[in-house]
Write an enzyme that holds these catalytic residues in place. Structure first.
Site, short mmCIF file in Angstrom:
data_model
loop_
_atom_site.label_atom_id
_atom_site.label_comp_id
_atom_site.label_asym_id
_atom_site.label_seq_id
_atom_site.Cartn_x
_atom_site.Cartn_y
_atom_site.Cartn_z
N ASN A 152 16.93 58.24 -17.06
CA ASN A 152 18.02 59.12 -17.50
C ASN A 152 17.59 60.57 -17.76
OD1 ASN A 152 16.71 58.25 -19.79
ND2 ASN A 152 18.56 57.94 -21.00
N GLU A 251 10.25 53.89 -27.62
CA GLU A 251 11.50 54.64 -27.77
C GLU A 251 12.56 53.82 -27.05
OE1 GLU A 251 12.02 57.26 -29.51
OE2 GLU A 251 10.01 58.03 -29.87
N GLU A 459 8.09 60.76 -31.09
CA GLU A 459 7.61 61.65 -30.02
C GLU A 459 8.03 63.07 -30.37
OE1 GLU A 459 9.12 59.88 -26.33
OE2 GLU A 459 7.12 59.06 -26.03
#
Ligand code: NAD
Length: 479
Positions: A152, A251, A459
């Site tokens: 994405n 994530e 992150e």
């Protein structure tokens, strides 16, 4: 980009898959094949791992300033080639060019940020409480990493991992999503041009993710897995990482609540909703999935949001004036259609959209659903499409309970003009990030990540590099 590489990048060389296999990359706006890229198998993955392992010691000993300057140079090249990279990304992923340019800037910024962090890795020295011992504390790269990224945000999800790994002194094997391999290959070419030594970054594009990754995770030479993707795949990889006790950063998916209180500024709330829902056509882990709107303003909010959503132009991302590109593939679109059909069957009203257009490409129109039944499937499934589902609530405790009633906890959005309420509600939401009167939280200088089944670790920000560093403590007696 006419000269975008289509081979594997191993040990600094562009090579075909050992068995000669290739896979097609599709244009989601037309369904046509853009090109073929190398389709790695387990043998290629082992070669990439070997290259990363061989390069690890030298890279860890490379001066932080040198590592920093390579990242800085790569940042500059990415910025110089914004248009080229944006076009490439739009061709394989579908997002409108303006959004692709935005992602290039966002992606580049991770390299600039971590070029600055590379030279700020600290340590410590202390006399211990007994007075007879000293502690010297240093930070070491964790070792060769496996980085797995989704489709994405094809460029930014790569730089968000590669940036801190390089800054920390780690080597790596990057496995991008099969739908969007070209952005990662272009990134590898840029890092090579920026002076990255051979073997530090290796890229294996593959349609056989499981076969390629599992042996690396179980083999014991890869010391770190950084994964961005769905919770289901994350859970599988955590189990595979357990055997060789591989450090992990995860994530994963989200199910973001977007809460609009009765004292919200509705202009801000609708602007925020457009960003939180429509960034990346709704194909974002941060996408608002459940809109909880106070009963007294729900109708007005729904009407205004439907007006804005209905005015968006849907079409191929590369065409001028397009706001909403195609979804990634037929499967992704079919999932959105099924979720909307289920909500409508349970009584949701379609304020705008809701009908799949005829013709090629994976298009789905911006859609607003009101009076959504809380039992609808889209309440506990990431929609991953341009569909806003509105539910109403009556009081604060109730909405906090409902917002938290999910296994995910990536991000939440809160709209209120009351300071006390803003802080109180934000603190009670079980999420890693909160957008307060804003629909955008992502920023390379801030720690991105979730709680519960949305992930482990962060992150970006000052802490992003920690995921790639270990402490080493040296005991030195005082003599
Ligand atoms: P996915 O989990 O299907 O795939 C992600 C990556 O994992 C891809 O590279 C894929 O090839 C790889 N993969 C799949 N099966 C694997 C296996 N058995 N072994 C090793 N690798 C495997 O997810 P997706 O559809 O590409 O991306 C969408 C998901 O990513 C959504 O759930 C979204 O929320 C999540 N996401 C999270 C963040 C975040 O930062 N939290 C950011 C972007 C996307």
């Amino acid at each position: 980009m006419t000269d975008t590489p289509t081979q594997l990048f191993i040990g600094g060389a562009w090579v075909d898959a050992a068995d000669g296999a290739t896979m097609a990359v599709d244009d989601p706006a037309t369904g046509e094949i853009l090109c073929q890229v190398a389709d790695a198998g387990p043998k290629d993955a082992k070669l990439a791992e070997e290259a990363a392992v061989q390069a690890q010691q030298d890279w860890a000993r490379t001066a932080p300033r040198v590592r920093s300057e390579i990242l800085r140079r790569a940042y500059e090249i990415i910025v110089e080639r914004t248009d080229e990279l944006a076009r490439l990304m739009t061709s394989e992923m579908g997002k409108p060019l303006a959004e692709a340019r935005g992602e290039v800037a966002y992606a580049a910024e991770f390299f600039r940020w971590f070029s600055e962090e590379a030279v700020r890795i600290d340590g410590g020295c202390a006399t211990l409480p007994d007075g007879r011992n000293r502690m010297l504390l240093s930070r070491r790269p964790v070792g060769p990493c496996l980085l797995i990224t989704p489709w994405n945000f094809p460029l930014a999800m790569g730089t968000r991992k590669i940036g801190p790994a390089l800054a920390a002194g780690c080597t790596m094997v990057l496995k991008p999503a099969p739908q969007t391999p070209l952005s990662s290959l272009a990134l590898a070419a840029i890092l090579k041009e920026a002076g990255l030594p051979d073997g530090v970054l290796n890229v294996v594009t593959t349609s056989r993710a499981g076969e390629v990754c599992e042996p690396l995770l179980r083999g014991g030479r890869i010391r770190k897995l950084s994964f961005t993707g769905s919770t289901a795949v994350g859970q599988l990889l955590l189990a595979q990482s357990a055997q060789a006790v591989v450090r992990t950063s995860m994530e994963l998916g989200g199910n973001a609540p977007f809460v609009v209180f009765e004292d919200a500024d509705l202009d801000k709330a609708v602007d925020g909703a457009m960003v939180a829902k429509m960034r990346n056509m709704g194909e974002a882990c941060t996408a608002a999935n459940r809109f909880f709107v106070h009963r007294s303003v729900a109708e007005e909010f729904g009407r205004r949001l439907a007006g804005r959503m209905g005015a968006l132009v849907v079409g191929p991302g590369a065409r001028d004036g397009v706001d909403v590109g195609p979804l990634i593939d037929r499967r992704g679109r079919a999932k959105v259609e099924e979720l909307v059909a289920d909500a409508v069957e349970r009584g949701a009203q379609v304020l705008v959209g809701g009908r799949t257009p005829e013709g090629p490409g994976n298009f789905y129109p911006p859609t607003v659903l009101a009076d959504v039944d809380p039992g609808s499937r889209l309440m506990d499934t990431e929609i991953f499409g341009p569909v806003a589902a509105i539910l109403t609530f009556d009081d604060e405790d109730e909405v906090i309970r409902r917002a938290n009633d999910t296994p995910w906890g990536l991000v939440g959005y809160v709209f209120t003009e009351g300071l006390d309420r803003a802080l109180r509600v934000s603190e009670r939401l079980e999420v890693g990030m909160v957008g307060l009167n804003t629909g955008l939280v992502s920023n390379p200088a801030a720690p991105f990540g979730g709680v519960k089944q949305s992930g482990l670790g962060r992150e970006g920000g000052r802490v992003g590099i920690d995921e790639f560093l270990e402490y080493q403590y040296l005991a030195v007696p005082v003599r």
